[in-house]
Design an enzyme around this catalytic site. Structure first.
Site, PDB file in Angstrom:
ATOM      1  CB  SER A  71      27.202 -13.692  43.601  1.00  0.00           C
ATOM      2  OG  SER A  71      27.550 -14.521  44.688  1.00  0.00           O
ATOM      3  CB  CYS A  72      27.228 -18.417  43.307  1.00  0.00           C
ATOM      4  SG  CYS A  72      27.730 -20.070  42.831  1.00  0.00           S
ATOM      5  N   GLY A  73      24.425 -19.463  41.577  1.00  0.00           N
ATOM      6  CA  GLY A  73      23.368 -20.458  41.617  1.00  0.00           C
ATOM      7  C   GLY A  73      23.862 -21.837  41.993  1.00  0.00           C
ATOM      8  CB  CYS A 109      26.239 -20.825  46.695  1.00  0.00           C
ATOM      9  SG  CYS A 109      27.441 -19.702  45.979  1.00  0.00           S
TER      10      CYS A 109
END
Length: 197
Positions: free
Chosen positions: A85-87, A89
Site C-alpha cells: 500500500s505504500c511506497g 514505508c
C-alpha cells in the site's frame, strides 16, 4: 518477496537483504530490477549480471551485480520494508524520500488527444487477467502516444505493478519510456510520480 543483492566490496563479494515486499507472484525479476532502479540503488541494466530465485524458494530473489559494480550503499542502509500500500514505508527520514532522476529531462512536445486518454481504461480490460479473476489487482500500463497498449503489469501493490513495468523496460534496455503514456489503475501518489519520473 525478499529481494537480495550480491555485489562487490573491497573485501570481496557480499550478499545483502535489501527489501521485503508483499506482491502478487509473477514477473519477480522485473519487480526486483525495477525496485533497485527506482530506488536509485543501481543506475542501469548493464549493472546486472543475473537474477535468480534463491535455493528454489519463489519468495526470495537474488540480483547479482557484475564484478566491480558498486551499488549506492547509503541507499541500501535504509530499512526497506515495502508493503502493497505504500511506497514510502520503511524510509527512515524525509531526506530518504527523494530519489534523483535517472534521465535528463527532455523537452519533448508530446501531445495526446483527450479522446485517447478517455479510452485507455477500456483498452486494458482484456489484458487485466488477474483483475478479471480477483477484482482487486492494480495495473500499470504503457501506451504509445496514439493510445495503443505496449505493455501491462498487474500486482496487489500499485507501486509493485509500476516497478514491474519499469523493470521490464530496464531489463530489455528500453528506458526511458519517452513519448509514451503511463496509465495507473490506482491513485497517482507522489511515489508513483517519482517512479515514473
Amino acid at each position: 518477496l525478499e529481494i537480495q543483492l550480491a555485489y562487490s566490496t573491497t573485501n570481496g563479494r557480499m550478499v545483502k537483504n535489501i527489501a521485503v515486499t508483499m506482491r502478487t507472484p509473477g514477473h519477480d525479476d522485473e519487480l526486483a530490477a525495477g525496485f533497485l532502479y527506482t530506488e536509485a540503488i543501481i543506475k542501469d541494466h548493464v549493472s546486472i549480471q543475473q537474477i535468480d530465485y534463491v535455493g528454489g524458494d519463489n519468495n526470495r530473489i537474488l540480483v547479482t551485480l557484475k564484478e566491480n559494480i558498486i551499488p549506492d550503499i547509503e541507499k541500501m542502509n535504509r530499512n526497506f520494508f515495502a508493503s502493497s500500500s505504500c511506497g514510502i514505508c520503511g524510509k527512515a527520514s524525509i531526506d530518504a524520500i527523494h530519489i534523483p532522476e535517472a534521465f535528463q529531462r527532455s523537452n519533448d512536445q508530446l501531445r495526446v488527444d483527450v479522446k485517447t486518454l478517455y479510452h485507455l481504461q477500456e483498452k486494458i480490460k482484456d489484458d487485466q487477467h488477474l483483475f478479471a479473476e480477483t477484482g482487486g489487482i492494480h495495473a500499470c500500463a504503457l501506451f504509445n502516444s496514439h493510445g495503443n497498449l505496449q505493455l501491462i503489469r498487474e500486482d496487489v501493490g500499485r507501486h509493485n505493478a509500476l516497478d514491474k513495468l519499469i523493470g521490464a523496460g530496464l531489463l530489455s534496455n528500453q528506458l526511458p519510456y519517452n513519448n509514451h503514456i503511463l496509465f495507473l489503475s490506482g491513485r497517482a501518489g507522489f511515489e508513483m510520480i517519482q517512479k515514473a519520473s
